[in-house]
Design a protein around this motif. Structure first.
Motif, mmCIF file in Angstrom:
data_model
loop_
_atom_site.group_PDB
_atom_site.id
_atom_site.type_symbol
_atom_site.label_atom_id
_atom_site.label_comp_id
_atom_site.label_asym_id
_atom_site.label_seq_id
_atom_site.Cartn_x
_atom_site.Cartn_y
_atom_site.Cartn_z
ATOM 1 N N PHE A 1 -45.088 39.168 -33.727
ATOM 2 C CA PHE A 1 -44.904 40.018 -34.901
ATOM 3 C C PHE A 1 -45.555 41.358 -34.607
ATOM 4 O O PHE A 1 -46.719 41.414 -34.214
ATOM 5 C CB PHE A 1 -45.525 39.366 -36.141
ATOM 6 N N MET A 2 -44.796 42.440 -34.810
ATOM 7 C CA MET A 2 -45.258 43.789 -34.470
ATOM 8 C C MET A 2 -45.602 44.575 -35.742
ATOM 9 O O MET A 2 -44.914 44.427 -36.756
ATOM 10 C CB MET A 2 -44.165 44.528 -33.703
ATOM 11 N N PHE A 3 -46.633 45.408 -35.637
ATOM 12 C CA PHE A 3 -47.108 46.170 -36.788
ATOM 13 C C PHE A 3 -47.461 47.597 -36.409
ATOM 14 O O PHE A 3 -47.744 47.905 -35.255
ATOM 15 C CB PHE A 3 -48.356 45.500 -37.384
ATOM 16 N N LEU A 4 -47.486 48.436 -37.428
ATOM 17 C CA LEU A 4 -48.016 49.796 -37.359
ATOM 18 C C LEU A 4 -49.147 49.845 -38.375
ATOM 19 O O LEU A 4 -48.932 49.595 -39.564
ATOM 20 C CB LEU A 4 -46.938 50.819 -37.709
ATOM 21 N N ALA A 5 -50.361 50.115 -37.899
ATOM 22 C CA ALA A 5 -51.536 50.189 -38.774
ATOM 23 C C ALA A 5 -52.025 51.635 -38.806
ATOM 24 O O ALA A 5 -52.218 52.248 -37.757
ATOM 25 C CB ALA A 5 -52.629 49.259 -38.267
ATOM 26 N N THR A 6 -52.214 52.176 -40.006
ATOM 27 C CA THR A 6 -52.649 53.565 -40.137
ATOM 28 C C THR A 6 -53.870 53.669 -41.048
ATOM 29 O O THR A 6 -54.142 52.778 -41.850
ATOM 30 C CB THR A 6 -51.513 54.446 -40.695
ATOM 31 N N GLY A 7 -54.569 54.795 -40.926
ATOM 32 C CA GLY A 7 -55.738 55.043 -41.778
ATOM 33 C C GLY A 7 -56.942 54.215 -41.389
ATOM 34 O O GLY A 7 -57.730 53.825 -42.244
ATOM 35 N N GLY A 8 -57.116 53.971 -40.092
ATOM 36 C CA GLY A 8 -58.209 53.121 -39.623
ATOM 37 C C GLY A 8 -59.573 53.757 -39.758
ATOM 38 O O GLY A 8 -59.768 54.924 -39.419
ATOM 39 N N LYS A 9 -60.517 52.969 -40.280
ATOM 40 C CA LYS A 9 -61.918 53.405 -40.402
ATOM 41 C C LYS A 9 -62.806 52.354 -39.747
ATOM 42 O O LYS A 9 -62.638 51.154 -39.977
ATOM 43 C CB LYS A 9 -62.333 53.516 -41.872
ATOM 44 N N LYS A 10 -63.764 52.818 -38.957
ATOM 45 C CA LYS A 10 -64.718 51.915 -38.321
ATOM 46 C C LYS A 10 -65.631 51.347 -39.408
ATOM 47 O O LYS A 10 -66.317 52.089 -40.109
ATOM 48 C CB LYS A 10 -65.525 52.676 -37.277
ATOM 49 N N VAL A 11 -65.626 50.016 -39.570
ATOM 50 C CA VAL A 11 -66.423 49.379 -40.619
ATOM 51 C C VAL A 11 -67.427 48.369 -40.073
ATOM 52 O O VAL A 11 -68.309 47.913 -40.795
ATOM 53 C CB VAL A 11 -65.525 48.696 -41.681
ATOM 54 N N GLN A 12 -67.283 47.997 -38.799
ATOM 55 C CA GLN A 12 -68.209 47.029 -38.210
ATOM 56 C C GLN A 12 -68.113 47.101 -36.688
ATOM 57 O O GLN A 12 -67.255 47.782 -36.145
ATOM 58 C CB GLN A 12 -67.878 45.597 -38.672
ATOM 59 N N GLU A 13 -68.995 46.380 -36.045
ATOM 60 C CA GLU A 13 -68.906 46.257 -34.589
ATOM 61 C C GLU A 13 -67.857 45.203 -34.264
ATOM 62 O O GLU A 13 -67.467 44.403 -35.113
ATOM 63 C CB GLU A 13 -70.270 45.866 -34.008
ATOM 64 N N GLN A 14 -67.411 45.190 -33.022
ATOM 65 C CA GLN A 14 -66.445 44.181 -32.585
ATOM 66 C C GLN A 14 -67.030 42.783 -32.781
ATOM 67 O O GLN A 14 -68.230 42.581 -32.666
ATOM 68 C CB GLN A 14 -66.117 44.357 -31.100
ATOM 69 N N GLN A 15 -66.154 41.845 -33.070
ATOM 70 C CA GLN A 15 -66.539 40.429 -33.169
ATOM 71 C C GLN A 15 -65.594 39.649 -32.262
ATOM 72 O O GLN A 15 -64.613 39.049 -32.714
ATOM 73 C CB GLN A 15 -66.451 39.939 -34.608
ATOM 74 N N LEU A 16 -65.908 39.682 -30.980
ATOM 75 C CA LEU A 16 -65.012 39.160 -29.962
ATOM 76 C C LEU A 16 -65.163 37.653 -29.779
ATOM 77 O O LEU A 16 -66.236 37.094 -30.003
ATOM 78 C CB LEU A 16 -65.262 39.876 -28.637
ATOM 79 N N ASP A 17 -64.068 37.035 -29.344
ATOM 80 C CA ASP A 17 -64.106 35.625 -28.972
ATOM 81 C C ASP A 17 -64.996 35.471 -27.750
ATOM 82 O O ASP A 17 -65.258 36.434 -27.025
ATOM 83 C CB ASP A 17 -62.695 35.111 -28.648
ATOM 84 N N GLN A 18 -65.393 34.246 -27.476
ATOM 85 C CA GLN A 18 -66.338 33.961 -26.400
ATOM 86 C C GLN A 18 -65.864 34.486 -25.041
ATOM 87 O O GLN A 18 -66.655 34.968 -24.247
ATOM 88 C CB GLN A 18 -66.586 32.454 -26.319
ATOM 89 N N ASN A 19 -64.561 34.438 -24.777
ATOM 90 C CA ASN A 19 -64.061 34.843 -23.465
ATOM 91 C C ASN A 19 -63.502 36.277 -23.446
ATOM 92 O O ASN A 19 -62.900 36.678 -22.462
ATOM 93 C CB ASN A 19 -62.984 33.873 -22.979
ATOM 94 N N GLU A 20 -63.705 37.047 -24.516
ATOM 95 C CA GLU A 20 -63.184 38.411 -24.576
ATOM 96 C C GLU A 20 -64.256 39.440 -24.228
ATOM 97 O O GLU A 20 -65.384 39.351 -24.690
ATOM 98 C CB GLU A 20 -62.663 38.740 -25.988
ATOM 99 N N GLU A 21 -63.871 40.372 -23.402
ATOM 100 C CA GLU A 21 -64.673 41.562 -23.113
ATOM 101 C C GLU A 21 -63.705 42.720 -23.233
ATOM 102 O O GLU A 21 -62.866 42.928 -22.351
ATOM 103 C CB GLU A 21 -65.295 41.479 -21.726
ATOM 104 N N ILE A 22 -63.804 43.463 -24.336
ATOM 105 C CA ILE A 22 -62.818 44.488 -24.663
ATOM 106 C C ILE A 22 -63.492 45.838 -24.839
ATOM 107 O O ILE A 22 -64.464 45.965 -25.574
ATOM 108 C CB ILE A 22 -62.048 44.111 -25.958
ATOM 109 N N GLU A 23 -62.948 46.831 -24.156
ATOM 110 C CA GLU A 23 -63.404 48.217 -24.300
ATOM 111 C C GLU A 23 -62.394 48.950 -25.189
ATOM 112 O O GLU A 23 -61.182 48.840 -24.993
ATOM 113 C CB GLU A 23 -63.439 48.865 -22.914
ATOM 114 N N ILE A 24 -62.881 49.674 -26.171
ATOM 115 C CA ILE A 24 -62.025 50.465 -27.066
ATOM 116 C C ILE A 24 -61.732 51.806 -26.392
ATOM 117 O O ILE A 24 -62.643 52.461 -25.875
ATOM 118 C CB ILE A 24 -62.725 50.715 -28.422
ATOM 119 N N VAL A 25 -60.472 52.217 -26.426
ATOM 120 C CA VAL A 25 -60.050 53.488 -25.844
ATOM 121 C C VAL A 25 -59.242 54.239 -26.896
ATOM 122 O O VAL A 25 -58.291 53.690 -27.463
ATOM 123 C CB VAL A 25 -59.189 53.265 -24.579
#
Length: 185
Positions: free
Chosen positions: A124-148
């Protein structure tokens, strides 16, 4: 128009896990041929979305993909959880977990089959707009994700230059650009 659908004669699960289930089917084609075995991979449905922050920057995620053996740039997204009441709720959850951003608007762009020849799930594909930073990442145990963060023009250049390797994400980007009236890349 004649039906082209196969009749399922029998099905046997070979492997079952949270992330992958494989089954072996025996089928009868409309022309009378028996296809045995025919392997099907069962996956949960997936979501992904082009995420745009309130400053107009596109929020992407950079992470290592072991199947491909490389670190690549992608859209936020992931597997739907059994507790997700809808694809939109799954998308909002994934956006918050992976990026720490909450979005004013999340627009459904449709769904696609990742590989209908051998897989049973949808993306399922989406377009999300108006994003505001509200918290730190909450990654799964095996995820290491850098925001770009990239500009819309940089995103288009990446698509033109074949720099985004995840085909499901490229499809979502193209649908989102058309929705935004930026269909020419």
């Amino acid at each position: 128009m004649a039906s082209l659908e196969w009749k399922l004669l029998r099905s046997e699960y070979i492997y079952k896990d949270n992330w992958l289930t494989a089954r072996k089917d025996a089928c009868l084609t409309p022309g009378g041929k028996i296809v045995d075995p025919y392997y099907v991979l069962e996956y949960p449905n997936w979501v992904n979305g082009l995420a745009i922050a309130e400053d107009g920057q596109v929020i992407m995620v950079r992470q290592y993909r072991h199947g491909f053996g490389q670190t690549i740039l992608e859209l936020p997204g992931g597997a739907m959880d059994p507790t997700d009441a809808s694809p939109e709720i799954a998308m909002r959850r994934e956006l918050l977990e992976e990026t720490g951003y909450a979005f004013e608007t999340v627009i459904a762009l449709g769904d696609i089959c990742p590989n209908p020849a051998s897989s049973n799930n949808l993306t399922f594909m989406f377009l999300a707009t108006g994003g505001k930073k509200v918290q730190e990442q909450q990654l799964d145990q095996n995820e290491e994700i850098e925001i770009v963060h990239v500009s819309m023009e940089e995103l288009k250049e990446m698509v033109r230059g074949n720099k985004i390797r995840q085909s499901l994400h490229v499809t979502c980007i193209l649908y989102a650009l058309m929705r935004l009236g930026e269909g020419r890349i």
